[in-house]
Design a protein around this motif. Structure first.
Motif, PDB file in Angstrom:
ATOM      1  N   PHE A 189       2.002   1.616  -3.563  1.00  0.00           N
ATOM      2  CA  PHE A 189       0.954   2.121  -4.455  1.00  0.00           C
ATOM      3  C   PHE A 189       0.658   3.590  -4.179  1.00  0.00           C
ATOM      4  CE2 PHE A 189      -0.956  -2.203  -5.498  1.00  0.00           C
ATOM      5  CZ  PHE A 189      -0.529  -2.122  -6.800  1.00  0.00           C
ATOM      6  N   GLN A 190       0.569   3.927  -2.903  1.00  0.00           N
ATOM      7  CA  GLN A 190       0.280   5.324  -2.543  1.00  0.00           C
ATOM      8  C   GLN A 190       1.298   6.239  -3.207  1.00  0.00           C
ATOM      9  OE1 GLN A 190      -1.892   7.065  -1.144  1.00  0.00           O
ATOM     10  NE2 GLN A 190      -1.006   8.807  -0.112  1.00  0.00           N
TER      11      GLN A 190
ATOM     12  N   GLN B  72       0.829  -1.215   0.000  1.00  0.00           N
ATOM     13  CA  GLN B  72       0.000   0.000   0.000  1.00  0.00           C
ATOM     14  C   GLN B  72       0.861   1.261   0.000  1.00  0.00           C
ATOM     15  OE1 GLN B  72      -2.813  -0.559  -0.992  1.00  0.00           O
ATOM     16  NE2 GLN B  72      -2.579  -2.717  -0.507  1.00  0.00           N
ATOM     17  N   GLN B  73       1.979   1.231   0.735  1.00  0.00           N
ATOM     18  CA  GLN B  73       2.861   2.402   0.711  1.00  0.00           C
ATOM     19  C   GLN B  73       3.414   2.605  -0.698  1.00  0.00           C
ATOM     20  OE1 GLN B  73       3.312   4.712   3.031  1.00  0.00           O
ATOM     21  NE2 GLN B  73       1.777   3.557   4.152  1.00  0.00           N
TER      22      GLN B  73
ATOM     23  N   ASN C 261      -8.637   4.651  -2.143  1.00  0.00           N
ATOM     24  CA  ASN C 261      -8.342   3.299  -2.643  1.00  0.00           C
ATOM     25  C   ASN C 261      -7.371   2.571  -1.726  1.00  0.00           C
ATOM     26  OD1 ASN C 261      -9.986   3.410  -4.803  1.00  0.00           O
ATOM     27  ND2 ASN C 261      -8.432   4.155  -6.212  1.00  0.00           N
ATOM     28  N   ARG C 262      -6.380   3.307  -1.219  1.00  0.00           N
ATOM     29  CA  ARG C 262      -5.418   2.684  -0.299  1.00  0.00           C
ATOM     30  C   ARG C 262      -6.086   2.348   1.025  1.00  0.00           C
ATOM     31  NH1 ARG C 262      -3.682   2.644  -4.390  1.00  0.00           N
ATOM     32  NH2 ARG C 262      -4.303   0.513  -3.936  1.00  0.00           N
TER      33      ARG C 262
END
Length: 1560
Positions: free
Chosen positions: A404-405, A401-402, A1219-1220
């Motif tokens: 993607f963010q 997630q980090q 989204n995250r």
């Protein structure tokens, strides 16, 4: 080994395997005292320098307060320091105290307390460092340190406890107490470090942006976003709810750093480019080199000018070849990288960690299966593997997630940077560069190309991560299955070209489909633009059939495309089964020793699943990178183009005159022939100078030169003072009238009123609903040409500049308004009498009043002087006067009555627009373009007039409350999509189809589960045939059934997709034809109040969603849903107790889903709503560049652009975070599923076999992704299904009356053509005032009646009523004694004929335009053409009647179009003809032709003429004068003139009275 010194160091055993090989394992004390102490401390010591650096920086500490939170933290650490000192004291006391024993303590009892003491001091400093850091609320590293410390201390914690419990007493009381005290303090410190310490300065911003106050834990789980999600769930979000951007995400900031790097990179690229050019020119002979100068060689252009005979096509090619390498290239990517390198590196780091962890799960799974099969292993191992699985998956989720963010934020920033760069560049771009791309292309750079960069940067790391994952996966597979793993890999690799082939095929279908779509949209567009004509002529059925025809072709292609999709889905479904099948089959058949165990099978399947993603992504990524490269080239070309030279115009205060040009020549391009040659001018301050000359002599170019928009090849211009500029084509912003006039200056009421009065805008503002606060549509759509021009003039007048450049502002207004403007603004007594004014004009009547006249001939100044002196000299000026005086007199006769500006007068000769697309090339293309633009502007004006007329009537009719906005705001859907919409779509699909498709998908999932259960059963053979030979028949059965089940799935999926494709194409057909059928039957008022763009959007975007997006997301949703269900089912089969875990998880999942979908959907909508202002503001800026530059307002526009982009980012950024937020919550749920399935397997390990454990855990591992996808597809489906809602909204609009009713008029009706109005009243829409107040009159057969009246008197309403475009409020109209309201619309409209005001043609053949139903023979058509004087023209065309008319009839002149409309009327031969007089479009010659034909051919008909030019109705039998919807006079023209009433005063205004009266 190193164990010995360590054992000596702590005086006990360091490691012994016997410690863990028992039911209750423990760690040796020595290990706990060394390794477990060093891990956290080492971590802190490594990260300390970063914190200490902020101590060294000199900052004003006292500004930041000491919070209670900070003091608590420091206090706890100080206490810990005391415990360390105490523990050291105990050791010293034991060794050297009064009752010390001979045996001394080991070294570790000295070093550890000292280590701790030093660490605590270091920590005190670190925490102070954090406090001093700007904007820091906590520290991630310190939190991790405390976390590690507590974690590592748990082991000694339980060791000490267990020892005390087993001995029944505490051996070493002081140390025991100190340890537990310090452990308690550490836990307190951990809790304190997890809470944010928010300073008052930051607290102020928290309302606007909670992210700034988010602590570490909240940042990694995105908890700070909860409040937004909650708000979005309670009520639909609006723009005001969105949070402010952080400093580093704001456009200004991003664009600044991007610009900084771009300057250096582009500079370097330019240097490279120059040296490359030099090399090239050295390489060529001297003769060639001279041709290949910089950019476009001078000689080259000269050659082109001479050799005009050359075909233009050749020239184009030559130019393109030269263009290719002619700009500095390959600098954009490096700029992007340098600007955003930190985010890139951070995200790469996270991606790497995540990739490594991905491969840990299959290995843990392997250990787990081994554990369940080996009954002798201890239970704690199983629990440890379960916990490890949980830890690994959680870490994986956090890292992912980090990553993607950061990637998505990076994409957003890149897009922003590019958009801002394009805008900034457009502000300063030179004319050479500006000419190369049209406005549309430039806007495309900003929208499409920037978006491409955004999309690619989101996934850019896959370029290295995919190959890495593939290699690692192959290595692990080799370890599992040996060489047979390569067989599976081979199948995967083979899939790639097959997929590629299908993709190219699909792309071809897409391209073909786009062609049909474009064609359909073009026809729709034309229909909507000419909807009035379709209704007046009752032609709707013909056009409906035309669109339906195109739509059928489109659907055929769509069907093919859908079938192709089902083939590729078939392959995609078979792929995983095939891969595992080949690998396992090859593995077991390679040698009889190879038995498939559960470990091998499920570990391999997990690895194959990991492999699928990179293999699918790589080709896609490469394809999109290729697309982005195209965008990169376009952007580099535009951003690397030349800037406008700022020193084209000097500002030297020593000159006495306001404007002085000294022997200067100017060209549009750097190296082309100068257009203005050797111009010398001196204009004194305060003078009024007129510039005159024939068309194309360079008057507008002279204006551009004064503005510094042209290249001066020699000489110079000097200007003193500020400029204001009124362009020839008014540029109007999409803002209120007031904002347009103020143009950024402060509002002063008195001054504003004065300007409004002078510019004759007061009466117009009265007509507009909200006065000067009325919003003007894009490109000034709701103003007439003349009004725009006056607003443009008012803007200049308000700006109080020193010098005014007026480029023919009087051409677009009628003569009496022109006179008013000249007297009150421009002339010697006007508002601007003290300023310097340069006026380009054709109005001969103003010339006597100017101070000086400059006459231009072919780009040279031929004479300068006053009116009298120039007349006397009999030079170019007197010729000019003769030419124009003639036209002027014609114009005066044809002047419009009332205050309405005629649009088309803009078309009187000079059309040298300063638009970028008609900058000079060579004379051939120049004239071509000029003709084109004349046509274009006429078309523009005609459309505008239509919209305008309706606007004015409705506003005039007292629509003041809503008057401010002419157009209702489009309804933006909010909240949840109603279930009925889904049902509507399913109904369109057909219930039978839906049920069958669903059933097929369910069976396919059953087959998938069966296949996996079979596999788990197969793996149990390894236990059964342990140490025996594996029989061949068993092996073959196993492989065969496994393969068969795999193929069965594929076939089922194929069937499912195939049937669904068929159904969805049918659904598309039904929805579209309903929409089209209804739109054509909607009353005219709907089209007047709805922008055509909005209707087109329903046919374009929404139908596209129905065609492609909905079927896709629907299919994805079904597959996801079933896959999640089957996963849960399998886990429940393996461990039935899992059902207890599912229920709470499902509830949580449902809530997360509802929360997220509500917020995300609304953010998406806000994003698209806030995106369009960026583009419209940009295209507006580009079209008004010369004005913005002249007024020197670049800064203000740049600021505005930043604000607009920021408003958009405000919804994009939260959308990314949402989204995250969702993903991390769902992944945690998924991780819990994995954990519980593993845990339950451990608990029930006696009753379960390895195969099922493998199955349930490998299923669980894939569930996280699927859960994520399920939410995505659900919200996507919801978003797309809105299209069905929007389409059905327009399919259910109220229709006008029936086209054909039961009462049909006689075949020959109307025979006489008698018209009677009986107390006829009408209003435009319910709730508005009446437009016609009780009209009563009787018009006899074959009478010729003229209808006159000022604007808004109700002239056109009268015709609208005859055709029942508007229905009566009261009263009736009789034609030949039949009440028209009783018959069908088509019966009525088909029997009347109108020659409309603006000649609307449709693209298609000439024949179709005359007779869309093929009702007439060719002879009749030729006859009509002959009477309308078009026969010669049409016979001259190659295709004759089949000649293609382009969109809007662009390839015919306006006169020809008007004559075609006449031909239409002649064909219909009806007894009643209505002539809506063409005001501007027609030249006098055509006008005469039309009048003659009408007099002869329609002599036996009743003719109503709505006149704008009075002289055309002077020979009518009677004239009807309307005023405010009532008949005020109705008599023969001569009688009316004698009465000296309304008609007389109108005739007097038009300058007819004297001549006419004398004639009479």
């Amino acid at each position: 080994m190193c164990a010995a010194p360590l054992e000596e160091y702590c005086g006990s055993i360091f490691w012994n395997a016997s410690y863990v090989n028992k039911e209750d394992p423990d760690l040796p004390i020595c290990l706990e005292q060394t390794v477990l102490v060093w891990i956290p401390l080492g971590f802190l010591w490594l990260s300390a320098p970063y914190h200490l650096m902020s101590l060294c920086r000199r900052t004003q500490v006292n500004t930041k307060h000491l919070s209670k939170h900070y003091l608590c933290k420091q206090f706890v650490v100080s206490l810990l320091f005391l415990t360390a000192i105490a523990s050291l004291a105990i050791t010293l006391g034991e060794d050297f105290g009064p009752n010390s024993s001979t045996e001394k303590n080991a070294a570790v009892y000295y070093t550890n307390p000292v280590l701790y003491a030093v660490t605590w001091i270091l920590l005190l400093l670190c925490q102070e460092g954090v406090r001093r850091r700007e904007g820091a609320v906590d520290s991630a590293t310190l939190f991790l340190f405390w976390f590690l410390l507590v974690l590592c201390d748990i082991l000694p914690f339980q060791t000490l406890l267990r020892e005390a419990l087993s001995l029944g007493e505490v051996r070493d009381v002081p140390r025991f107490c100190l340890f537990y005290i310090s452990f308690g303090l550490e836990v307190i410190a951990l809790i304190l470090s997890a809470v944010a310490d928010v300073s008052p300065e930051i607290r102020k911003h928290l309302k606007k942006n909670p992210e700034r106050g988010a602590a570490f834990l909240s940042r990694i789980t995105f908890n700070w976003f909860n409040s937004m999600v909650l708000k979005g769930y309670k009520q639909p979000l609006v723009q005001e709810d969105l949070w402010d951007l952080q400093e580093e995400e704001s456009t200004a900031n991003i664009s600044q750093s991007f610009h900084y790097h771009m300057r250096s990179e582009l500079g370097a690229a330019r240097v490279r480019f120059q040296s490359m050019l030099k090399k090239k020119s050295r390489g060529k002979g001297p003769k060639e080199a001279s041709q290949n100068g910089l950019g476009k060689g001078v000689s080259q252009d000269a050659l082109m000018m001479e050799d005009k005979g050359k075909k233009r096509g050749e020239k184009r090619k030559e130019k393109n070849k030269k263009e290719e390498e002619h700009y500095p290239n390959s600098w954009l990517i490096t700029t992007v990288f340098k600007t955003f390198k930190w985010i890139l590196l951070e995200s790469a780091f996270f991606k790497l960690l995540q990739d490594i962890l991905t491969f840990a799960s299959p290995q843990l799974l392997k250990l787990m299966i081994a554990f369940t099969q080996d009954k002798s292993s201890y239970a704690w191992e199983g629990y440890m593997y379960s916990v490890l699985l949980l830890v690994v998956t959680i870490l994986q989720s956090l890292f992912l997630q980090q990553y993607f963010q950061r990637c998505f934020v990076l994409g957003m920033k890149v897009r922003t940077a590019i958009m801002a760069a394009v805008y900034n560049k457009a502000m300063v771009v030179s004319n050479d560069a500006r000419k190369e791309s049209t406005i549309g292309e430039t806007v495309n750079l900003m929208s499409a190309d920037a978006q491409r960069f955004n999309d690619v940067t989101n996934f850019i790391h896959l370029l290295w991560s995919s190959p890495l994952q593939i290699i690692v996966a192959i290595v692990f597979l080799w370890l599992e299955l040996g060489p047979s793993a390569l067989a599976g890999l081979a199948v995967m690799v083979l899939m790639v070209p097959i997929n590629g082939l299908l993709a190219t095929k699909a792309r071809n279908f897409q391209v073909e489909n786009m062609k049909h779509k474009d064609k359909r949209m073009k026809t729709m567009n034309e229909m909507l633009n000419g909807i009035k004509i379709l209704k007046l002529f009752a032609w709707e059925p013909s056009f409906q059939a035309q669109v339906e025809g195109i739509r059928d072709q489109e659907l055929t292609v769509m069907k093919k495309f859908a079938y192709l999709t089902s083939v590729s889905t078939f392959i995609f479904t078979c792929a995983p089964a095939l891969v595992s099948l080949t690998s396992f089959a090859v593995f077991v058949s390679m040698s009889p020793e190879n038995v498939l165990t559960a470990e091998k099978a499920f570990t391999s399947i997990s690895l194959f699943n990991i492999l699928r993603f990179p293999l699918a992504m790589l080709p896609m990524l490469i394809a999109s990178i290729v697309q982005t490269m195209v965008s990169k080239k376009r952007l580099e070309k535009f951003l690397g183009g030349e800037d406008l030279e700022s020193d084209n115009v000097r500002h030297d205060p020593s000159f006495s005159s306001a404007i002085s040009i000294r022997d200067a020549s100017f060209a549009w391009e750097r190296d082309s022939e100068p257009l203005l040659k050797n111009v010398s001018l001196d204009i004194k301050p305060g003078q009024l100078v007129a510039v005159v000359g024939a068309v194309g002599t360079g008057k507008s170019s002279l204006m551009s030169a004064l503005l510094g928009e042209m290249y001066s090849t020699k000489g110079f211009i000097n200007i003193q003072g500020s400029l204001a500029f009124v362009p020839q084509q008014a540029w109007i912003q999409n803002a209120t009238v007031r904002d347009n006039i103020l143009f950024g200056s402060p509002f002063e009421k008195k001054k504003f009123q004065k300007v409004i009065q002078a510019c004759a805008l007061a009466p117009d503002l009265k007509l507009l609903g909200a006065g000067d606060l009325t919003e003007i549509g894009e490109k000034g759509i709701n103003l007439s040409g003349g009004q725009k021009q006056r607003v443009s003039l008012a803007r200049a007048a308000y700006s109080q500049a020193d010098i005014y450049l007026l480029d023919d502002p009087l051409s677009a207004v009628d003569s009496h308004v022109g006179k008013h403007l000249f007297d009150n603004v421009i002339g010697p007594k006007g508002l601007l009498k003290k300023q310097t004014r340069v006026l380009v004009t054709h109005g001969v009547n103003f010339l006597p009043y100017v101070d000086e006249i400059v006459v231009l001939v072919d780009g040279k100044v031929s004479e300068v002087g006053s009116y009298k002196s120039l007349l006397a000299s009999k030079g170019a000026f007197s010729e000019f006067l003769e030419t124009y005086a003639k036209e002027q007199s014609n114009r005066t006769n044809s002047e419009e009555d009332g205050h309405q500006d005629t649009e088309g007068l803009e078309l009187i000769p000079d059309r040298e627009d300063a638009q970028p697309d008609s900058l000079l090339e060579d004379s051939v293309s120049f004239t071509l373009k000029r003709e084109n633009s004349i046509r274009r502007s006429q078309r523009g004006s005609s459309i505008r007039l239509r919209k305008n007329s309706t606007l004015k009537k409705s506003e005039d009719a007292g629509d003041t409350n809503k008057g401010q906005r002419l157009i209702e705001k489009e309804t933006m859907e909010t909240g949840q999509v109603k279930f009925s919409v889904f049902l509507q779509y399913l109904r369109a699909l057909g219930w039978g189809y839906t049920a069958v498709v669903f059933a097929i998908y369910v069976i396919q999932n059953v087959a998938l589960i069966g296949q996996n259960l079979w596999l788990s059963d197969w793996t149990d053979d390894s236990v059964e045939y342990f140490n025996k030979t594996y029989p061949n028949h068993v092996r073959d059965t196993r492989v065969g059934v496994y393969g068969a089940l795999g193929v069965a799935q594929g076939i089922l999926v194929f069937l499912g997709t195939f049937l669904f494709a068929k159904a969805s194409v049918d659904a598309s057909r039904i929805l579209h034809s309903r929409l089209l059928h209804n739109i054509l039957r909607v009353p005219m008022t709907f089209f007047d109040t709805t922008p055509s763009g909005r209707i087109v959007n329903r046919f374009a975007k929404d139908i596209f969603s129905v065609d492609e997006a909905i079927p896709q997301s629907f299919r994805a949703w079904i597959t996801c849903l079933l896959s999640v269900l089957s996963t849960l089912l399998v886990i429940c089969l393996a461990t039935p107790i899992f059902i207890a875990v599912i229920i709470p998880l499902a509830i949580v999942y449902f809530f997360v889903l509802r929360f997220y979908v509500a917020t995300s959907r609304q953010l998406r909508r806000l994003d698209s709503v806030s995106r369009s202002p960026i583009y419209s503001h940009f295209s507006e800026t580009v079209s008004g560049l010369s004005v913005i530059r002249a007024f020197k307002h670049q800064e203000r526009f740049l600021k505005h652009n930043e604000v607009t982009i920021d408003e958009n980012l405000k919804s994009v950024y939260p959308w990314i975070v949402s989204n995250r937020w969702l993903a991390i919550r769902l992944e945690f749920l998924g991780n819990l599923v994995v954990f519980s399935s593993a845990l339950l397997a451990v608990i029930a390990r006696d009753s379960i076999d390895g195969g099922l454990v493998g199955l349930s855990i490998s299923y669980a591992l894939s569930v996280t992704q699927t859960l994520n996808w399920l939410v995505r597809t659900t919200s996507e489906l919801e978003t797309n299904v809105v299209a069905v809602e929007r389409v059905s909204e327009y399919s259910e609009l109220e229709n006008e009356a029936k086209w054909i009713t039961d009462t049909r008029p006689p075949q020959k009706w109307p025979e006489a053509g008698r018209l009677q109005f009986i107390d006829y009243k009408v209003r435009y829409r319910p709730g508005l005032d009446l437009v016609l107040h009780g009209i009563t009159c009787d018009i006899a057969s074959t009478e010729k009646v003229g209808i006159v009246g000022r604007t808004g008197a109700g002239k056109s309403s009268l015709t609208n009523c005859l055709f029942r475009i508007i229905e009566a409020a009261e009263g009736r109209i009789l034609i030949d004694d039949i009440d028209i309201s009783t018959i069908g619309l088509h019966d009525l409209r088909g029997r009347l004929t109108i020659i409309p005001q603006d000649p609307v043609l449709f693209s298609g053949t000439l024949r179709m335009n005359l007779d869309p139903f093929d009702a007439f023979s060719d002879e009749e058509i030729w006859g009509a053409l002959e009477l309308s004087h078009l026969k010669d023209y049409v016979t001259g065309l190659q295709e004759g009647l089949q000649h293609e008319v382009t969109e809007g009839g662009e390839n015919l002149s306006v006169g020809q179009r008007q004559l075609l409309c006449l031909a239409r009327a002649l064909l219909r031969k009806s007894r009643i003809l209505i002539l809506d007089e063409a005001t501007a479009a027609v030249d006098l010659e055509t006008d005469d032709l039309i009048q003659k034909t009408i007099r002869t051919e329609f002599s036996h008909c009743t003719v109503l003429t709505i006149a704008h030019r009075l002289h055309s109705i002077m020979d009518s039998s009677r004239v009807m004068v309307l005023d405010a919807g009532k008949i005020v006079e109705f008599d023969s023209p001569s009688n009316l003139l004698e009465q000296r009433g309304h008609f007389y005063s109108m005739a007097k205004d038009a300058g007819i009275v004297q001549e006419e009266i004398s004639v009479l």
